[in-house]
Design an enzyme around this catalytic site. Structure first.
Site, PDB file in Angstrom:
ATOM      1  N   GLU A 757       0.785  -1.188   0.047  1.00 23.56           N
ATOM      2  CA  GLU A 757       0.021  -0.051  -0.142  1.00 23.56           C
ATOM      3  C   GLU A 757       0.852   1.298  -0.118  1.00 23.56           C
ATOM      4  O   GLU A 757       0.508   2.173  -0.672  1.00 23.56           O
ATOM      5  CB  GLU A 757      -0.935  -0.033   1.294  1.00 23.56           C
ATOM      6  CG  GLU A 757      -1.923   1.070   1.159  1.00 23.56           C
ATOM      7  CD  GLU A 757      -3.243   1.123   2.324  1.00 23.56           C
ATOM      8  OE1 GLU A 757      -3.139   0.060   2.856  1.00 23.56           O
ATOM      9  OE2 GLU A 757      -3.699   1.906   2.663  1.00 23.56           O
ATOM     10  N   ARG A 835      -7.962   2.709  13.710  1.00 23.03           N
ATOM     11  CA  ARG A 835      -8.904   1.668  13.337  1.00 23.03           C
ATOM     12  C   ARG A 835      -8.857   0.754  14.761  1.00 23.03           C
ATOM     13  O   ARG A 835      -9.939   0.339  15.155  1.00 23.03           O
ATOM     14  CB  ARG A 835      -8.402   1.001  12.248  1.00 23.03           C
ATOM     15  CG  ARG A 835      -9.557   0.046  11.808  1.00 23.03           C
ATOM     16  CD  ARG A 835      -9.218  -0.672  10.334  1.00 23.03           C
ATOM     17  NE  ARG A 835      -9.670   0.256   9.283  1.00 23.03           N
ATOM     18  CZ  ARG A 835     -11.070   0.245   8.903  1.00 23.03           C
ATOM     19  NH1 ARG A 835     -11.877  -0.504   9.454  1.00 23.03           N
ATOM     20  NH2 ARG A 835     -11.458   0.941   8.100  1.00 23.03           N
ATOM     21  N   GLU A1216     -10.698  -7.805   4.591  1.00 18.60           N
ATOM     22  CA  GLU A1216     -10.077  -7.863   5.936  1.00 18.60           C
ATOM     23  C   GLU A1216     -10.870  -8.538   7.108  1.00 18.60           C
ATOM     24  O   GLU A1216     -10.401  -9.211   8.195  1.00 18.60           O
ATOM     25  CB  GLU A1216      -9.789  -6.347   6.386  1.00 18.60           C
ATOM     26  CG  GLU A1216      -8.788  -5.830   5.621  1.00 18.60           C
ATOM     27  CD  GLU A1216      -8.662  -4.276   5.651  1.00 18.60           C
ATOM     28  OE1 GLU A1216      -7.720  -3.699   6.291  1.00 18.60           O
ATOM     29  OE2 GLU A1216      -9.533  -3.416   5.304  1.00 18.60           O
TER      30      GLU A1216
END
Ligand SMILES: Cc1cc2nc3c(=O)[nH]c(=O)nc-3n(C[C@H](O)[C@H](O)[C@H](O)COP(=O)(O)OP(=O)(O)OC[C@H]3O[C@@H](n4cnc5c(N)ncnc54)[C@H](O)[C@@H]3O)c2cc1C
Ligand code: FES
Length: 1283
Positions: A757, A835, A1216
């Site tokens: 990423e 998160r 995920e």
């Protein structure tokens, strides 16, 4: 070779291409994946079945797996399931979770054939599980097949290519005495012993090479240079294997595979008592490396390497095998392998000019008992942590020890024997009284310092005692029928005797089938095969480094820092630049000012370190040369002098102590009144949980090719990246050119998982710089060790919590301090932490919550995104709280979980209401499907009856928020071109890394346009087709790009409307042709931004997520309390994926994510030295789950009737969310440990850090043996730590 015991037919061997020297192939026929089938001609059935059974996702592992099974079939066209299992050993897949591969290939086996006959469905619509087939279980009738074996091309061995006749009829090539003399290395292959001894006399330092599995690793990874290599495979004395009166004589060049075949035959033909050593060898070989290694690795190579963790040397020493060695000058010597054979680390008494000719493995006597053990991190294909062999002679008349040898690996720099213990035990009776004495002697005989290399010091000592106890019981079991009045071992001890064997896997998948009235050519909701699967299976799929070399291309090698925290005093590249073929060296000097800075959010990283290095492996410069070998050789010649800087901060605990946090942290998230909740609480607990990091281990490492267009600064970048737009942006910034000059292309990746990423920039920026400066194409693909050292991993996390709850277990409040280890730069660590903060309540309604988050700045590589992105770690803390509360209240964790579970409309601690919440539905369905309550009782009974093996069960929910938590990233674009023949070229902003995104996007476009998917093609992801894209991440690839594709398709359809109206009976091709003639644009862009999201941290309001993906998993495990080994007996997963776009892909994502999570929670443990050196930097030391690690029963169910109004065609994101469900295995292990502890009188409350490795499991199962393990001196610095 004794031809009576080994087949003289041609045999087919799967080998590792990277370890097989070309010279060793003389006289052999080589078959590669490209040679057995092709999409252009005909697929081989092996290729067809892995593709059609959905066993290929990113496809990078697929050719290797195809060739392993092809080889199996060439040797036996109807293998047994067991043979299939063995043939797959040594193969790794990071994407699929293995189930689909095993099931697809299972259709080749005899077992499957028989189950088909017994099920009476010869059309092949059933699975390989015979009576276990879910179709035979009434409650599970709704299961649908993800593939139809009846459609497979039958395997016909007569259709295989013929073996080259010239090799078949003549052994001429085998008889040739060969020498290949290269510039750096000479390779000799003598064909008789005289020539061999002559060569060894002439070149005493020469390496003898048979399998090259040791020498190959030494030259590739340890920089060893061997100018002379001698291959003795054609010397008859060294390749003979004979059965003699006293045992089996095994030539030093005999492969492990051939030795196993012969020993098995001897075991079958001789009385049991005579072959006890052979049985130990054969059992050990099952766990020795993988089939590809055993096919070529020789007995002599293993013995002579003298690794302290060799699996065979403890057996040879315990057995007191004899060795025949020979030299030109001194002739033959016979040596006994005993405690004096190894003289030091990888050294032994054999002289440099001597050759090991053979090893004589003796038969055993009637009153002789032989047992060998091995414990590794992973059962299959892993090197030992500790191994042991016990050779025990008892008196004929009574069970008194006449002689005993105990040899151990992993306890010293060489294989060692327990000399004092052996002596002290002589004359003692084989009974329980002996045990206590033996433990005491063994602990003294095999001491390990607290800083011993390899770490796990106390565990290794515990293993020594455990192995002895196992051997003790195994002998007791045998002699209880031999000596009169010898007591039988207690029933509850029997489970200690054996380790875990392999189990035949079984599985079921449940999903919603498409309605009968759905149009035949509408592929949405159907289990369509991944669009690249066939090409991946044939080796035709092109990955970045598969692109053919471009004229004038150069190779780049990074120059990496060898220091953790130091000032760079000087860099001297003169020696490197002087090397023939080196073109350039670049460093920070080539990138003035800000051009050297980059970062995905904050620009706090440097392309090349300027002045100071802050982690080991940091790029300091780059060498560009004519080819890879020269570039890598030259990179090692760059001299850098450093001055160390203090402090060196490695772990989270170090960072907390030194208050080393990134600016902007701690961050706080608060709802309700936590202090009031604590003040009014019935109960309060505090606790701590820690999770280690995880290496992405995508099978394709980072790769980039930059091609200058030699005009206007244009540059084309071919890259393995999840985020081509970021590559484009940062390259343009670094080169100080507009972004419109840089085009980034991503065809496909061999896995990404978040690791691509942002960290690809470590490679792409230097490569782009070199290509731009030299105006020549430049390529770089990191070696595995470089990739692991340089590019960062999943963040290790530490959570400290305080939780209040009622006497029934209802949680009233909690305060959590979360720390993640960001490494040396920020990268995405802030978002990962956030998160985790959002997910710290997992699936539980808690009215009063306060979460504090810290990103720790340390001197390790920058940790980064990894599937789950902090979510799993946050949820892990919640599950730990649930279990601590349950233990405290004496309740079942499932009971505490259930009363806290979110309901529809509840509001999270970040004030987002839960709409369409199916958590309770998933929970109920999982409880029912897994038969949770009944199995809980069975487990309790099992545990009462078995002292040394314990079972545990656990059920865990998950609620995963879907969207980037950074609002502006929630946008996507698409481009649809329709050509005049009706074919469609679809482009969108997402990248394909195996997750099936392109397949799903084609399905979406197919339904939207109402045309067959065969008319739609996706070529690549490219910044000149769809600009300004977000990374393919956050599980949102299908959601975002799917809507953008839909938008573009609708534009086209709108434009076609008048044409269709004018010709309603026409077809797609007619309308397109007419539209073209009418000058209607057949190209459209699409765009999408997720509505109603955005979160304000200050006010704690807004919606960080578009919606949630829910799921529940139940897992059962069995642990071996003595070794810490475990086996997953069953996992049942229920997930709400809305209306799945493609159930095959979605179930593949669930299984793959779950097994990756299984690795995270049990096996995979990155270890760093306290001064910042990554110690686990390759597949040898870092273990991913393998084929045999998957749950023996593995059931996945997609919740039915759960549509999602907030994503394309009512689907849900899947990438995920399933990963965390694997924590059900972790908590099942914890449950099993708990049973063991309670039975032995230890507290049920104990801390178990993740991963639950064998070492942690063993040491948590405290008992009499662990109490004898000496404490570790706290003053000694441990060899390794988890960061
Ligand atoms: C992926 C992988 C997994 C592995 N797993 C295991 C494992 O589970 N357990 C384990 O114990 N090992 C393991 N190994 C180590 C290795 O495979 C074994 O040690 C193997 O048996 C070495 O044999 P070889 O023929 O390949 O050795 P080579 O690399 O060909 O030679 C090794 C050494 O032996 C010397 N030598 C060989 N023959 C003679 C001779 N006749 N006389 C004198 N010297 C000789 C050579 O000079 C050389 O130094 C693994 C290796 C790999 C790459
Ligand atoms: S499909 Fe196996 S590694 Fe990706």
């Amino acid at each position: 070779m004794d031809t009576s015991l080994l087949s003289s037919e041609q045999i087919h061997l799967a080998v590792n291409a990277c370890l097989a020297p070309v010279c060793s192939l003389h006289g052999l026929a080589v078959t590669t994946v490209e040679g057995i089938g092709s999409t252009k001609t005909k697929l081989h059935p092996v290729q067809e079945r892995i593709a059609k059974s959905h066993g290929s996702q990113c496809g990078f592992c697929t050719p290797g797996i195809v060739m392993s099974v092809y080889t199996l079939l060439r040797n036996s066209s109807k293998p047994k399931m067991k043979d299939l299992e063995v043939s797959l050993q040594g193969n790794l897949c990071r994407c699929t979770g293995y189930r689909a591969i095993i099931e697809g290939f299972g259709t080749f086996t005899e077992d499957w054939e028989q189950s088909r006959i017994s099920n009476g469905t010869p059309n092949g619509t059933t699975c390989s599980l015979g009576s276990n087939c879910c179709k035979n279980r009434p409650a599970e009738k709704e299961e649908e097949a993800l593939f139809t074996p009846g459609e497979f091309t039958p395997y016909d061995p007569t259709q295989e290519p013929i073996f080259p006749p010239e090799l078949k009829i003549s052994s001429e090539l085998d008889k040739q005495n060969l020498s290949f003399i290269g510039k750096r290395t000479a390779w000799y292959r003598p064909t008789n012993i005289v020539d061999l001894l002559d060569l060894k006399d002439k070149y005493p330092d020469a390496r003898i090479v048979v399998g090259n599995t040791e020498v190959g690793v030494e030259t590739k990874f340890k920089n060893c240079v061997y100018p002379v290599l001698i291959n003795p495979s054609m010397v008859p004395e060294l390749s003979a294997i004979n059965v003699t009166d006293s045992g089996v004589s095994v030539g030093a060049s005999v492969t492990l595979n051939d030795m196993e075949i012969v020993m098995r035959k001897v075991i079958e033909s001789e009385p049991e008592y005579k072959t006890r050593i052979f049985s130990a060898v054969v059992d050990m070989l099952h766990w020795f490396a993988g089939k590809q290694i055993r096919n070529v690795a020789a007995v002599g190579g293993n013995l002579m390497t003298g690794s302290p963790i060799s699996d065979l040397n403890p057996i040879w020493i315990a057995a007191r095998c004899q060795l025949q060695v020979q030299s030109k000058t001194r002739g033959v010597r016979i040596l006994t392998m005993d405690h004096s054979f190894f003289t030091g680390y990888r050294r032994n008494v054999i002289k440099p000019d001597e050759v090991l000719v053979r090893i004589i493995v003796p038969f055993t006597a009637q009153n002789q008992y032989f047992h060998a053990y091995k414990q590794a991190r992973r059962r299959d294909d892993d090197i030992a942590i500790v191994n042991a062999a016990f050779n025990i002679y008892l008196e004929n008349s009574s069970p008194v020890i006449k002689d005993i040898v105990m040899a151990f690996g992993g306890m010293a720099p060489t294989t060692v024997t327990a000399q004092t213990t052996q002596q002290k035990l002589l004359g003692l009776k084989w009974n329980d009284a002996l045990l206590e004495k033996a433990y005491g002697y063994l602990v003294n005989d095999l001491p390990l310092a607290g800083n011993a290399p390899g770490g796990m010091v106390q565990y290794r000592v515990a293993l020594v005692l455990s192995f002895f106890f196992k051997a003790y019981l195994a002998v007791c079991q045998k002699i209880q029928t031999i000596y009169a009045d010898y007591p039988a071992i207690p029933n509850d001890h029997e489970s200690a005797v054996h380790g875990f064997g392999s189990v035949k896997p079984s599985s079921a998948q449940y999903f919603q089938v498409v309605p009968n009235d759905q149009k035949v050519n509408d592929p949405v909701g159907r289990p369509i095969v991944h669009k690249s699967a066939y090409k991946q299976a044939t080796g035709e799929a092109v990955y970045c480094d598969d692109m053919p070399q471009i004229k004038g291309e150069l190779y780049l090698a990074l120059v990496l820092s060898s220091k953790t925290h130091a000032r760079i005093l000087s860099i001297d590249a003169s020696q490197a630049l002087a090397l023939d073929g080196v073109q350039a060296f670049y460093s920070a000097e080539d990138l003035p000012g800000k051009r050297n800075s980059w970062g995905p959010i904050i620009h706090d990283e440097e392309v090349f370190a300027r002045g100071v290095v802050t982690y080991q492996g940091q790029p300091v410069g780059a060498i560009v040369a004519d080819d890879q070998r020269i570039a890598q050789q030259a990179a090692k010649l760059v001299k850098i002098s450093y001055q160390d800087i203090e402090p060196v901060i490695v772990t989270i605990e170090d960072a907390i102590e030194k208050e080393s946090f990134f600016p902007g942290y701690p961050k706080k998230l608060e709802k309700g009144n936590v202090d009031a909740a604590f003040a009014a609480a019935d109960n309060i607990l505090t606790g701590e949980a820690r999770m280690a990091g995880q290496e992405h281990f995508y099978l394709e490492t980072h790769c980039c090719i930059a091609v200058p267009k030699c005009e206007d600064d244009e540059l084309h970048i071919y890259i393995s990246s999840q985020n081509p737009t970021e590559a484009q942006k940062l390259i343009a910034e670094m080169l100080d050119i507009p972004a419109n000059r840089v085009t980034c292309h991503v065809k496909r990746m061999g896995g990404g998982f978040g690791g691509k990423e942002s960290r690809f920039n470590v490679v792409s920026l230097p490569v782009a710089l070199a290509a731009h400066r030299l105006q020549r194409p430049v390529r770089c693909m990191l070696d595995r060790d470089e990739d692991m050292i340089v590019t960062g991993q999943r963040h290790p996390f530490l959570g400290r919590f305080k939780v209040s709850f009622t006497n029934t277990g209802k949680i009233t409040g909690c305060e959590v301090y979360i720390y993640n280890n960001g490494g040396y730069s920020m990268d995405l660590s802030g978002a990962v932490l956030e998160r985790a903060m959002f997910h710290t309540e997992n699936s539980y309604k808690i009215d009063n919550v306060r979460v504090h988050g810290y990103v720790c700045r340390t001197n390790i590589p920058s940790n980064t995104a990894f599937r789950g992105f902090g979510g799993p770690q946050g949820m892990f803390f919640a599950e730990t709280m649930i279990r601590d509360i349950a233990t405290y209240l004496g309740k079942e964790p499932s009971e505490v979980a259930e009363i806290n579970l979110y309901q529809e409309g509840n509001i999270t601690h970040y004030n987002q209401p839960l709409l369409n919440c199916t958590l309770q539905k998933c929970w109920t369905e999982c409880v029912a499907r897994s038969d949770y309550s009944a199995r809980q009782q069975e487990i309790q009974q099992y545990n009462e009856l078995n002292k040394w093996k314990k079972r545990g069960i656990s059920i865990v929910p998950t609620k995963f928020g879907i969207s980037f938590t950074c609002k502006f990233l929630n946008q996507a674009g698409a481009l649809v071109h329709v050509y005049t023949d009706g074919s469609v070229l679809l482009s969108h902003g997402g990248t394909e890394m195996g997750q099936g995104l392109h397949t799903k996007m084609i399905q979406v476009a197919s339904r939207a346009l109402g045309i067959s998917e065969s008319l739609i093609h996706i070529s690549e992801t490219s910044t000149d087709k769809v600009p300004n894209t977000s990374a393919t991440a956050a599980s949102a690839g299908s959601d975002l790009n799917g809507m953008a594709v839909l938008n573009a398709c609708h534009t086209i359809l709108e434009r076609l409307q008048p044409i269709k109206k004018a010709n309603p009976s026409g077809g797609w091709e007619d309308w397109i042709k007419a539209a073209y003639v009418e000058r209607i644009s057949l190209s459209a862009t699409g765009f999408y931004r997720t509505p109603d999201i955005g979160y304000d941290w200050e006010k704690n309001e807004g919606n960080p997520f578009n919606y949630f993906t829910f799921g529940v998993a139940c897992s059962e495990v069995e642990i071996d309390c003595l070794t810490g080994d475990h086996q997953v007996l069953r996992s049942d997963i229920v997930m709400d994926l809305g209306e799945s776009l493609n159930p095959a892909i979605d179930i593949g994502q669930i299984e793959g994510g779950f097994i990756q999570g299984y690795g995270l929670f049990t096996l995979e443990e990155p270890i760093v030295s306290p001064n910042g050196t990554l110690l686990t930097r390759g597949p040898g030391t870092y273990k991913l789950p393998g084929f045999s690690d998957i749950p023996a029963v593995f059931n996945v169910s997609l919740l039915k009737g759960a549509s999602n109004p907030r994503a394309v065609y009512s689907s849900k994101a899947v990438g995920e969310p399933p990963l965390f469900l694997a924590s059900s295995i972790f908590f099942a292990i914890k449950d099993a440990i708990s049973s063991a502890r309670v039975q032995r009188g230890f507290s049920k409350k104990f801390k178990l850090d993740s991963p639950a490795t064998a070492a942690r499991i063993r040491m948590a199962c405290e008992d009499d043996l662990t109490s004898k393990v000496p404490a570790v001196d706290p003053k000694l610095t441990p060899w390794g730590v988890t960061a």
